[in-house]
Design an enzyme around this catalytic site. Sequence first.
Site, PDB file in Angstrom:
ATOM      1  N   ASP A   1     -17.087 -30.836  19.744  1.00  0.00           N
ATOM      2  CA  ASP A   1     -16.594 -29.515  20.155  1.00  0.00           C
ATOM      3  C   ASP A   1     -16.481 -29.447  21.674  1.00  0.00           C
ATOM      4  O   ASP A   1     -15.576 -28.831  22.215  1.00  0.00           O
ATOM      5  CB  ASP A   1     -17.560 -28.417  19.698  1.00  0.00           C
ATOM      6  CG  ASP A   1     -17.547 -28.234  18.197  1.00  0.00           C
ATOM      7  OD1 ASP A   1     -16.550 -28.623  17.567  1.00  0.00           O
ATOM      8  OD2 ASP A   1     -18.527 -27.689  17.660  1.00  0.00           O
TER       9      ASP A   1
ATOM     10  N   HIS B   1     -26.667 -34.506  28.262  1.00  0.00           N
ATOM     11  CA  HIS B   1     -26.622 -33.390  27.323  1.00  0.00           C
ATOM     12  C   HIS B   1     -27.601 -33.500  26.161  1.00  0.00           C
ATOM     13  O   HIS B   1     -27.518 -32.710  25.219  1.00  0.00           O
ATOM     14  CB  HIS B   1     -25.199 -33.132  26.835  1.00  0.00           C
ATOM     15  CG  HIS B   1     -24.431 -32.306  27.813  1.00  0.00           C
ATOM     16  ND1 HIS B   1     -24.383 -30.941  27.747  1.00  0.00           N
ATOM     17  CD2 HIS B   1     -23.762 -32.650  28.930  1.00  0.00           C
ATOM     18  CE1 HIS B   1     -23.680 -30.472  28.764  1.00  0.00           C
ATOM     19  NE2 HIS B   1     -23.284 -31.494  29.499  1.00  0.00           N
TER      20      HIS B   1
ATOM     21  N   GLU C   1     -13.591 -25.797  10.779  1.00  0.00           N
ATOM     22  CA  GLU C   1     -14.996 -25.513  11.073  1.00  0.00           C
ATOM     23  C   GLU C   1     -15.331 -24.132  10.503  1.00  0.00           C
ATOM     24  O   GLU C   1     -14.469 -23.463   9.917  1.00  0.00           O
ATOM     25  CB  GLU C   1     -15.272 -25.539  12.589  1.00  0.00           C
ATOM     26  CG  GLU C   1     -15.243 -26.926  13.204  1.00  0.00           C
ATOM     27  CD  GLU C   1     -16.026 -27.015  14.518  1.00  0.00           C
ATOM     28  OE1 GLU C   1     -16.640 -26.015  14.950  1.00  0.00           O
ATOM     29  OE2 GLU C   1     -16.015 -28.114  15.121  1.00  0.00           O
TER      30      GLU C   1
HETATM   31  C1  ZME Z   1     -22.201 -29.925  16.473  1.00  0.00           C
HETATM   32  C2  ZME Z   1     -22.366 -29.352  17.824  1.00  0.00           C
HETATM   33  C3  ZME Z   1     -21.563 -28.429  18.400  1.00  0.00           C
HETATM   34  C4  ZME Z   1     -23.353 -29.669  18.692  1.00  0.00           C
HETATM   35  C5  ZME Z   1     -23.124 -28.910  19.818  1.00  0.00           C
HETATM   36  N1  ZME Z   1     -22.023 -28.162  19.613  1.00  0.00           N
HETATM   37  C6  ZME Z   1     -21.537 -27.229  20.525  1.00  0.00           C
HETATM   38  N2  ZME Z   1     -22.091 -27.221  21.712  1.00  0.00           N
HETATM   39  C7  ZME Z   1     -21.737 -26.303  22.635  1.00  0.00           C
HETATM   40  N3  ZME Z   1     -20.841 -25.367  22.408  1.00  0.00           N
HETATM   41  C8  ZME Z   1     -20.265 -25.336  21.210  1.00  0.00           C
HETATM   42  C9  ZME Z   1     -20.584 -26.263  20.227  1.00  0.00           C
HETATM   43  N4  ZME Z   1     -19.864 -25.962  19.157  1.00  0.00           N
HETATM   44  C10 ZME Z   1     -19.094 -24.906  19.448  1.00  0.00           C
HETATM   45  N5  ZME Z   1     -19.336 -24.509  20.689  1.00  0.00           N
END
Ligand code: ZME
Length: 534
Positions: free
Chosen positions: A157, A90, A270
């Site tokens: 998250d 990722h 958040e």
């Molecule tokens: C701090 C961070 C949150 C880095 C990636 N995310 C997220 N990635 C993917 N979907 C999300 C997300 N935060 C909320 N939905």
Amino acid sequence: MMIAYAERFVHESDAEARQDDGVSGLDLQLQGILDWSPAAAAAAARDFGGLRSAKPRAVVRPSGADDVARSVRAALRSPSLTVAARGNGHSINGQAMSDGGLVVDMRAAGAGHFQVVVGAGAGAGGAHYAVVAGGALWDDVLERCLSYGLAPRSYTDYLGLTVGGTLSNAGVSGQAFRHGPQTSNVTELEVVTGQGETLTCSRSDNSELFFAVLGGLGQFGIITKAKILLQPAPDMVRWIRVVYADFGEFTRDAESLVTRPDGDTFDYIEGFAFVNSDDPVNGWPTVPLEPGQRFDPSRLSPDAGSVLYCLELGLHHQRSNPPSDVDSVVGKLLGRLGFVEGLEFRRDVGYADFLLRVQNAERDAKATGLWDAPHPWLNLFVSRNDIAEFDRVVFKGILKDGVGGPMLVYPMVRSRWDKRTSVVLPESGEIFYLIALLRYTLPYPEGPSAKQLVSQNLEILKTCKENRIDYKLYLPYYQSQEEWKWHFGKQWGRFVERKARFDPMAVLAPGQKIFSRSSVPGKIASDGGPAGLH
Ligand code: ZME
């Protein structure tokens, strides 16, 4: 069919490799598999960001920590091989890639070592904890812990990430204001260092390695095991969203909530910015929590701007308690907030469903092709001292039409972050904000080109610099050591010392482009290795 081919290929190439091109180090003597297949290399050459690609020479599927150590030692024996640990892939900018080197697929050993210890008594403060493999996914950790009525305290998250991957960065979500990031909720690690040694470390034993590795961007060691603090799991979450038109009021309420005593605030906090329009991806429809709920824009005052803000809150509760109990606690907490009347959404969900909420978005994004498109995401920490300015120039300026996905903005408290880890935070202020610009756009030509979006990210950073906004990249990526020096600031010296001590040949995590193989400042000169430059 595919599998049969891959296996045959592995064996043939593996044998070939032993008499290979002079790199004797490639006889790894693994218990697991050394996968030479083009398909494995192609998979390890890409990541979720989809922005860059670098093919490894082979992919290691370790059967455990010993295989990880064997991989590092093999690289050390060769003049130029590097090793990158890859979790669930990722990264956005190739951080887990190893151009022409080895990629260690940490997921392969992810199911190993899984132990939950309930109420350890006197040791470790009587806490509950889980000991898990570095390659375990957080959603698996959660599931296993829940079967004991326990759960981790601090999350990301999205839970389709490995434990080692998030601990190498920080790991933040709506629990971090109280418990700190995931790096503050681990008491012991097993690490394979860049010297190929497997060491156990904690605050008291090998403490320099322990703190180095946490937030260490994979530069000092590969996390093969972690001991994670747990808490009794609640069974429900009251999930709430309230809307603000005024950024000052939004931040005042958010900061008040994250600094109040535990019993006097929510369990999850958040927030996000969204566009004041009916746009389904960037606007009002992204706020309601369930199908029956509607965002009524007539509740907004006519002088509301083009960007609105939403506080997202969660309160843990037990199904066995009467619903009126949680209603009254929530009512009291919300009563003190200054959100727009009538723009308030509530929903009750099971604890696991709440924590797995982003997996729903994943399912949808996979169906529409948005998951496999490039993700030029930008994550920052911004000092509270400059967050109003950031809102003015970035949210209300560059991003007034949104990013095609969530724009997270919420505060965290520095005292919950241990200064001794390798994590880098803004220079000033007790409170700082996480900013996450999570673009989900269709691939070009249906959507904007990744290049355009990357250049918008650069414009945002340039604007921050011009306005002297105190920020640091979270999940950082830079191309040159000069930029990394700026990123680390006063911590650069410590970071370099840690590198010299734990990975002196710079074998590990070359995709971060912080150090070059065999050219660690201050150390490598004496090794006489070739000083590779980027
Ligand atoms: C701090 C961070 C949150 C880095 C990636 N995310 C997220 N990635 C993917 N979907 C999300 C997300 N935060 C909320 N939905």
